[in-house]
Design a protein around this motif. Structure first.
Motif, mmCIF file in Angstrom:
data_model
loop_
_atom_site.group_PDB
_atom_site.id
_atom_site.type_symbol
_atom_site.label_atom_id
_atom_site.label_comp_id
_atom_site.label_asym_id
_atom_site.label_seq_id
_atom_site.Cartn_x
_atom_site.Cartn_y
_atom_site.Cartn_z
ATOM 1 N N LYS A 27 0.825 -1.209 0.000
ATOM 2 C CA LYS A 27 0.000 0.000 0.000
ATOM 3 C C LYS A 27 0.856 1.253 0.000
ATOM 4 C CE LYS A 27 -1.943 -1.253 3.818
ATOM 5 N NZ LYS A 27 -1.188 -2.506 3.933
ATOM 6 N N SER A 28 1.772 1.295 0.947
ATOM 7 C CA SER A 28 2.617 2.492 1.023
ATOM 8 C C SER A 28 3.411 2.659 -0.261
ATOM 9 C CB SER A 28 3.595 2.369 2.190
ATOM 10 O OG SER A 28 2.901 2.230 3.397
ATOM 11 N N THR A 29 3.915 1.559 -0.790
ATOM 12 C CA THR A 29 4.687 1.639 -2.021
ATOM 13 C C THR A 29 3.843 2.217 -3.146
ATOM 14 O OG1 THR A 29 5.877 -0.318 -1.288
ATOM 15 C CG2 THR A 29 6.118 0.303 -3.583
ATOM 16 N N LEU A 30 2.607 1.743 -3.264
ATOM 17 C CA LEU A 30 1.722 2.240 -4.321
ATOM 18 C C LEU A 30 1.535 3.747 -4.197
ATOM 19 C CD1 LEU A 30 -0.215 1.804 -6.643
ATOM 20 C CD2 LEU A 30 -1.983 1.195 -5.010
ATOM 21 N N LEU B 25 11.366 -4.632 5.646
ATOM 22 C CA LEU B 25 9.991 -5.004 5.968
ATOM 23 C C LEU B 25 9.096 -3.773 5.939
ATOM 24 C CD1 LEU B 25 10.613 -7.405 8.973
ATOM 25 C CD2 LEU B 25 10.273 -7.994 6.576
ATOM 26 N N SER B 26 7.810 -3.997 5.722
ATOM 27 C CA SER B 26 6.867 -2.881 5.768
ATOM 28 C C SER B 26 6.631 -2.506 7.225
ATOM 29 C CB SER B 26 5.566 -3.270 5.101
ATOM 30 O OG SER B 26 4.823 -4.097 5.955
ATOM 31 N N ALA B 27 5.955 -1.380 7.428
ATOM 32 C CA ALA B 27 5.724 -0.885 8.780
ATOM 33 C C ALA B 27 5.075 -1.948 9.651
ATOM 34 C CB ALA B 27 4.848 0.369 8.713
ATOM 35 N N GLY B 28 4.036 -2.590 9.129
ATOM 36 C CA GLY B 28 3.323 -3.587 9.911
ATOM 37 C C GLY B 28 4.172 -4.811 10.205
ATOM 38 N N GLN B 29 4.981 -5.202 9.232
ATOM 39 C CA GLN B 29 5.827 -6.373 9.451
ATOM 40 C C GLN B 29 6.842 -6.114 10.552
ATOM 41 O OE1 GLN B 29 6.936 -6.686 5.316
ATOM 42 N NE2 GLN B 29 5.784 -8.582 5.045
HETATM 43 N N1 LIG Z 1 12.621 0.282 2.707
HETATM 44 C C1 LIG Z 1 12.361 -0.889 2.102
HETATM 45 N N2 LIG Z 1 13.384 -1.556 1.518
HETATM 46 C C2 LIG Z 1 13.172 -2.722 0.902
HETATM 47 N N3 LIG Z 1 11.977 -3.301 0.807
HETATM 48 C C3 LIG Z 1 10.929 -2.688 1.372
HETATM 49 C C4 LIG Z 1 11.058 -1.462 2.046
HETATM 50 N N4 LIG Z 1 9.851 -1.103 2.509
HETATM 51 C C5 LIG Z 1 9.004 -2.068 2.120
HETATM 52 N N5 LIG Z 1 9.640 -3.025 1.435
HETATM 53 C C6 LIG Z 1 9.056 -4.248 0.843
HETATM 54 O O1 LIG Z 1 7.909 -3.863 0.155
HETATM 55 C C7 LIG Z 1 6.806 -4.603 0.607
HETATM 56 C C8 LIG Z 1 5.620 -3.659 0.698
HETATM 57 O O2 LIG Z 1 5.878 -2.675 1.660
HETATM 58 P P1 LIG Z 1 4.842 -1.530 1.956
HETATM 59 O O3 LIG Z 1 5.449 -0.644 3.000
HETATM 60 O O4 LIG Z 1 4.427 -0.903 0.688
HETATM 61 O O5 LIG Z 1 3.628 -2.354 2.563
HETATM 62 P P2 LIG Z 1 2.284 -1.818 3.192
HETATM 63 O O6 LIG Z 1 1.194 -2.444 2.436
HETATM 64 O O7 LIG Z 1 2.308 -0.362 3.314
HETATM 65 O O8 LIG Z 1 2.369 -2.492 4.627
HETATM 66 P P3 LIG Z 1 1.902 -1.917 6.036
HETATM 67 O O9 LIG Z 1 0.456 -2.180 6.141
HETATM 68 O O10 LIG Z 1 2.655 -2.798 7.000
HETATM 69 O O11 LIG Z 1 2.276 -0.487 6.123
HETATM 70 C C9 LIG Z 1 7.201 -5.195 1.941
HETATM 71 O O12 LIG Z 1 6.703 -6.471 2.085
HETATM 72 C C10 LIG Z 1 8.688 -5.237 1.903
HETATM 73 O O13 LIG Z 1 9.100 -6.516 1.492
#
Ligand SMILES: Nc1ncnc2c1ncn2[C@@H]1O[C@H](COP(=O)(O)OP(=O)(O)OP(=O)(O)O)[C@@H](O)[C@H]1O
Ligand code: HEM
Ligand SMILES: Nc1ncnc2c1ncn2[C@@H]1O[C@H](COP(=O)(O)OP(=O)(O)OP(=O)(O)O)[C@@H](O)[C@H]1O
Ligand SMILES: [Mg+2]
Ligand SMILES: [Mg+2]
Lengths: 253, 196, 222, 152, 222, 196
Positions: free
Chosen positions: B44-47, F122-126
């Motif tokens: 989500k955050s990445t998007l 890892l993402s924030a939640g992870q």
């Molecule tokens: N700084 C980073 N460096 C490398 N990989 C990352 C980084 N941040 C996130 N990722 C990878 O991208 C994936 C998606 O991360 P993202 O932060 O977009 O998830 P999210 O849906 O926002 O999760 P959350 O609900 O925990 O915030 C993660 O599973 C992780 O493997």
């Protein structure tokens, strides 16, 4: 019209690592063979056959290593600057790979030029090292290479690392004219240019011909080395794509 | 671009060798609100960062109107007083808002009387509120919100809903990543599905 | 308020908030200079010849130390994202940041130079050249350093990498800066080195803001 | 003007101004002499400071080299071939290129009697290379190379 | 796994993760030494007399630079809280941290000393004393520095404040360290200064861990 | 102390010249669970840090059993692989847990297969999940949790409830600051009331 179209297609193709991987094989071999030939002839000629200098005697023969490495190390940096520009403006993947692949070669050539310079300096100048503009700017070049290497190591994500290095490579290109013209702008212990674009070299042909061979040889060596590294990098970075998997499957059935 | 606030076509992204999403299409018309859901690590955050232009390594195309982004990091300087934080942001975006309007916005987010308090001295939720006050200061029609409910109490969560509603009423669009129910009746949902 | 002045105001407010930071590069300079005076235990003649080099090298290092914080705070609290995303034009805001940095590092160190000269027995006649060199040369340090700081801001403990990236680019400033004083001490009357310092400063003033912006974009991607 | 275009204009003007000032400064700088060393003329004329570390340079005067047979001590005279010359004393190994007529840079201190005590002797090579035979052929009528360029 | 070895393992893993950091203080030292040689443009005579002072001062500064990161990362991610709250006994874990820091700053710089000596024309005869002084003295730098790092870890841009706190405490190490080499160069045969360095190191080894712990507690309260 | 997990008497705290709370009394018996609520800035985090011993400037007395604290900062090193993070924590607390047990804990919090991934990736939640895996690694009977639901998806939130239930079943006690419904049936509530 057609010319611009061909150019466009060519540019687009260049952006494709796969295309590059597929066409570059013969080029690599070609450059490697040429490099071997040129360097062998040039080196034997320069070290054994060419006459010695009326003042320096035989220590002058270091020129056949010093000058090719010194020149190619700057060319490599310029190439990286150009690749950096292409990467930042057109986001071309291949440019990033060039940026990554050229660093070790450039770094070792710079180190070698510095080393041979120092070895040459001891008998000629009477000191291993002096802080004049040419030597200092060359040392700065070495540190720029170190910086590019360290920066890439420090940033985990390839794409980001590539762009960061592109910025640094571009900033660092200001050093190249300084290296080149330092001997004209300031009083340096290092000699001014023997080879100039507009005048005949202040050196007879039997001395500069082997040097020319070595310079050309080292460029071929660089080209072969770069293509080899690029191919490895391409396989590594594109390991997830279908064509690479097919390629590997096809090789080892 | 007066028609569409956001047009995403064929968006895909790979991180760390794992594909997060692929072939995503999304258009936001004025007034649209879409909740972005999915488990932790689903992207989500990445998007959102791809759309905001903070993460360029994606496939596909993104066309977005002028936007405001509220990420995991709130964009609030702890070393500045609350009001100064807003003031700087206003100048940054080139909007000529008088100080009284800024104070009104602080009142809206429940920080009346905190104008001159350093943000470092605020609790986690209060800092998020400062970030909320920023939303709508400039006139960007598109809001990208990443878990805007973080650290907020129930009152604060109602405030977020209210801000979203107000923005949509003025023709703005919202894309909002959240784990909670967005609580907006007619919101669309974009689910990024299972992690990994 | 215009972007430039708003950014200036913000940096200024942040600085008075962390007022120790204003003093710190200066204190570092002063302390390190004293360390040299201590470690050599040398009399006036020994120190004098070395004074320009010591002062200039330490100015470089003090500058370097203060650079690390240039974008770090903004990066961590997320305001850097806002700046890069929203500022119109961003390079103006960045220039304002660098200007404030320079005021409290380069300029401040220039004002401290007479004291440094005193500790190291630099002849009074060479002082004007030292100060002139510092005024003309230190903006380049802040500008070039900002590029390095922008490249390393996302990295934990980027400090030493920053040194590796930036110090080589500082070399010309050091050579001309120290060279100008040495020439003055040797009795040669020329402004050539100061002009070269000016060239470096102007070139970096024109180009650095864009390099900084590009570098920041990359750092934010991580 | 729309903001995007105004931004672009600001950028262009900024770049132009910067480039202009830079070029002016380069021209000013190139006009000044920046060689951090003293030619024989300056040493003899008393412009060079006494008792501090300096660099000086010149050509080794023919017939002036005097090597001590028991130690590495050597003394010679540096000249500019137009009247100014000064004596140098040195103790240590000389570079291979050190010979009469060669351009030399010395680092050290000038003492009260006008003698230069060198701690380092550096030989400057010029850009000309040739085989010994060729050099012999052209030796007679060639002007002395002047690698130090101190009259530039 | 015992606490001490677990902490060693952790620090080691973090270091290989950020492997550039191992090289960085060393590169800084090397760069700064080159800057000095460059700025003076001096021949062997000038540099030689100054070499011990330059090397020791720069070792101090390089150490200082690497100190900033000693606790910063742990502070930011909250593991420092855990360490202070839960480790039994915490001072052992802290000692392990400092030990790893020393290995990759003090010890590594000692190994680099011959190169530094070469650049600055330090006579070979003085090299053993330089190395001995560094081996005995640098642990004190890491230990004393850790106290400063612990005190400033909560502050943004604590770097320069750290310098201010720590450098005065480094002075005795500097004086004895540089003094030992200078004496050797002057032909005086004595180990007195080395013994003093040993005293400082042992004293800080016994006291510093507790001071660090106390300082960390204060920093975490904020 | 086998009877009471926590005994707080007459606790009060003033920050920045504002009184946050006063004369607070709280006892936690084994198996007790109390939700700590209150609007943003009411002093929940401060209260937890007072109890944990991370903020000493309070009035009154605090007597607490051995405790585990999970704060706003998760206590997870981004530069370490997931498993190493747990391993270090285990050594820190002196508990001799075999590596297989650690891997089991990672599976419980939904990070199976992530053992060797750097936490920075890892993402924030992870990342929060790694912190959750830490809970219960040592045998501290008292847990202090500051907004444990932050950044977690619904699945992750259920996990927190499950962990709390498991801990209580073993006679542990929990004090948990939260803005959401804790979702634990028999939890007590300590409300810090209006902000300011
Ligand atoms: N700084 C980073 N460096 C490398 N990989 C990352 C980084 N941040 C996130 N990722 C990878 O991208 C994936 C998606 O991360 P993202 O932060 O977009 O998830 P999210 O849906 O926002 O999760 P959350 O609900 O925990 O915030 C993660 O599973 C992780 O493997
Ligand atoms: C460590 C010391 C030295 C360094 C860093 C160094 C560096 C360089 C560099 C960068 C060049 C390439 C210039 C160009 O691209 O045009 C060069 C060329 C050259 N160097 Fe050196 N050099 C050193 C010592 C020496 C010494 C001691 C000699 C001999 C006296 C020497 C002789 C030459 C010659 C003959 C050339 C080719 C000249 C030309 O460009 O036409 N160098 N050196
Ligand atoms: N670091 C700090 N420095 C000074 N004052 C602070 C600091 N952190 C919090 N405060 C003050 O203490 C009060 C309580 O903060 P605390 O973090 O305990 O609240 P909270 O109940 O946890 O809020 P939230 O729900 O937003 O996390 C705040 O209103 C603020 O004024
Ligand atoms: Mg997220
Ligand atoms: Mg809180």
């Amino acid at each position: 019209m057609t010319v611009t179209e061909t150019l466009k297609r060519w540019w687009h193709q260049l952006g494709s690592p796969r295309w590059f991987y597929e066409i570059s094989g013969p080029w690599q071999t070609g450059f490697a063979v040429l490099a071997l030939l040129l360097l062998a002839i040039g080196t034997v000629w320069g070290l054994a056959i060419a006459p010695m200098d009326y003042q320096q005697g035989n220590s002058f023969r270091i020129i056949y290593v010093h000058v090719p490495t010194a020149i190619v190390s700057q060319t490599v940096y310029m190439l990286m600057g150009a690749a950096g520009l292409v990467l930042l403006v057109w986001r071309m993947k291949l440019a990033d790979m060039v940026l990554a692949a050229a660093v070790p070669f450039g770094m070792s050539m710079t180190a070698l030029a510095l080393f041979t310079g120092a070895v040459w300096g001891k008998p000629t100048w009477g000191a291993w090292w002096v802080w004049d503009a040419r030597t200092t700017s060359m040392l700065v070049l070495l540190f720029l290479y170190f910086g590019l290497y360290a920066l890439r190591q420090a940033i985990p994500r390839n794409e980001a690392a590539g762009r960061a290095c592109a910025v640094l490579a571009l900033v660092g290109t200001v050093n190249i004219p300084i290296i080149k013209y330092s001997v004209d702008w300031w009083l340096t212990l290092h000699q001014p240019a023997t080879f100039k674009l507009t005048e005949a070299p202040s050196m007879p042909p039997e001395m500069w011909l082997p040097l020319l061979l070595n310079v050309l040889g080292i460029y071929c060596f660089f080209a072969a080395n770069l293509i080899g590294r690029l191919k490895l990098t391409i396989l590594e970075r594109e390991s997830g794509t279908r064509w690479v998997r097919e390629l590997i499957a096809g090789r080892s059935p | 671009m007066s028609e569409l606030r956001l047009e995403v076509t064929g968006l895909g992204c790979v991180r760390e060798g794992r594909r997060l999403f692929q072939d995503l299409n999304l258009t936001l018309t004025p007034g649209a609100c879409v909740a972005l859901t999915g488990p932790n690590g689903s992207g989500k955050s990445t998007l959102l960062r791809c759309i905001a232009g903070l993460y360029p390594d994606y496939e596909g195309t993104v066309e977005a109107a002028e936007l405001s982004y509220l990420g995991h990091r709130p964009g609030v300087s702890p070393g500045l007083p609350v009001l100064e934080n807003l003031r700087w942001y206003a100048a940054l975006t080139g909007s000529r808002v008088p100080v009284t309007a800024l104070i009104t916005r602080l009142e809206i987010v429940g920080l009346a009387g905190y104008e001159d308090v350093l943000c470092a001295r605020l609790s986690a939720g209060q800092q998020r509120r400062v970030a909320l006050a920023r939303l709508g200061l400039d006139t960007s029609p598109l809001w990208l919100l990443d878990e805007p409910f973080t650290a907020l109490d129930t009152n604060g969560q109602a405030l977020v809903r209210q801000l979203i509603a107000g923005h949509r009423a003025q023709g703005g669009s919202v894309l909002c990543a959240t784990h909670q129910d967005l609580g907006v009746a007619d919101a669309g949902v974009l689910d990024l599905g299972a992690s990994g | 308020m215009s972007l430039f002045s708003a950014q200036l105001r913000r940096e200024w407010l942040l600085l008075i908030q962390h007022s120790e930071e204003v003093l710190n590069p200066l204190l570092f300079l002063f302390l390190a200079i004293s360390l040299f005076a201590l470690a050599t235990g040398g009399g006036p003649d020994v120190l004098r010849d070395y004074a320009p080099a010591i002062i200039w090298v330490l100015v470089l290092l003090a500058n370097l130390m203060s650079l690390e914080g240039l974008f770090r705070r903004d990066y961590e609290d997320g305001t850097l994202e806002l700046l890069v995303l929203k500022a119109e034009p961003a390079f103006l805001a960045l220039l304002a940041k660098v200007l404030v940095h320079w005021t409290f590092s380069g300029l401040a160190m220039t004002l401290l130079a007479p004291l440094a000269a005193l500790i190291l027995y630099l002849p009074v006649s060479a002082l004007p050249m030292l100060i002139l060199g510092l005024v003309v040369g230190t903006p380049a340090l802040s500008l070039i350093g900002a590029v390095g700081a922008a490249l390393t801001v996302g990295l934990k403990r980027g400090g030493a990498l920053l040194a590796l990236l930036v110090l080589p680019l500082y070399v010309p400033v050091l050579i001309f800066g120290a060279g100008a004083v040495l020439e003055q001490m040797a009795g040669i009357e020329t402004l050539a080195q100061i002009y070269w310092l000016g060239v470096i400063t102007m070139a970096s003033l024109t180009l650095a803001p864009f390099a900084v912006l590009a570098a920041l974009r990359v750092s934010l991607e991580q | 003007m729309n903001p995007k275009r105004r931004t672009r204009l600001t950028v262009v003007l900024f770049l132009l101004a910067g480039a202009g000032v830079s070029v002016t400064l380069v021209l000013l700088a190139l006009n000044e002499n920046i060689n951090m060393f003293y030619p024989p003329e300056a040493v003899v004329g008393g412009e060079a400071p006494v008792g501090t570390q300096i660099r000086a340079g010149g050509m080794v005067l023919e017939g002036s080299v005097d090597r001590d047979s028991e130690s590495l001590d050597v003394s010679f005279v540096l000249t500019d071939y137009v009247g100014a010359e000064f004596p140098v004393r040195y103790s240590g190994i000389l570079p291979d290129l050190f010979r009469e007529g060669q351009g030399i840079i010395v680092q050290g201190e000038l003492n009260g009697e006008g003698v230069f005590r060198a701690s380092q002797v550096l030989a400057k090579h010029d850009e000309n290379y040739m085989p010994p035979e060729l050099a012999e052929m052209s030796a007679g009528h060639q002007k002395k190379p002047n690698p130090l360029n101190y009259d530039r």
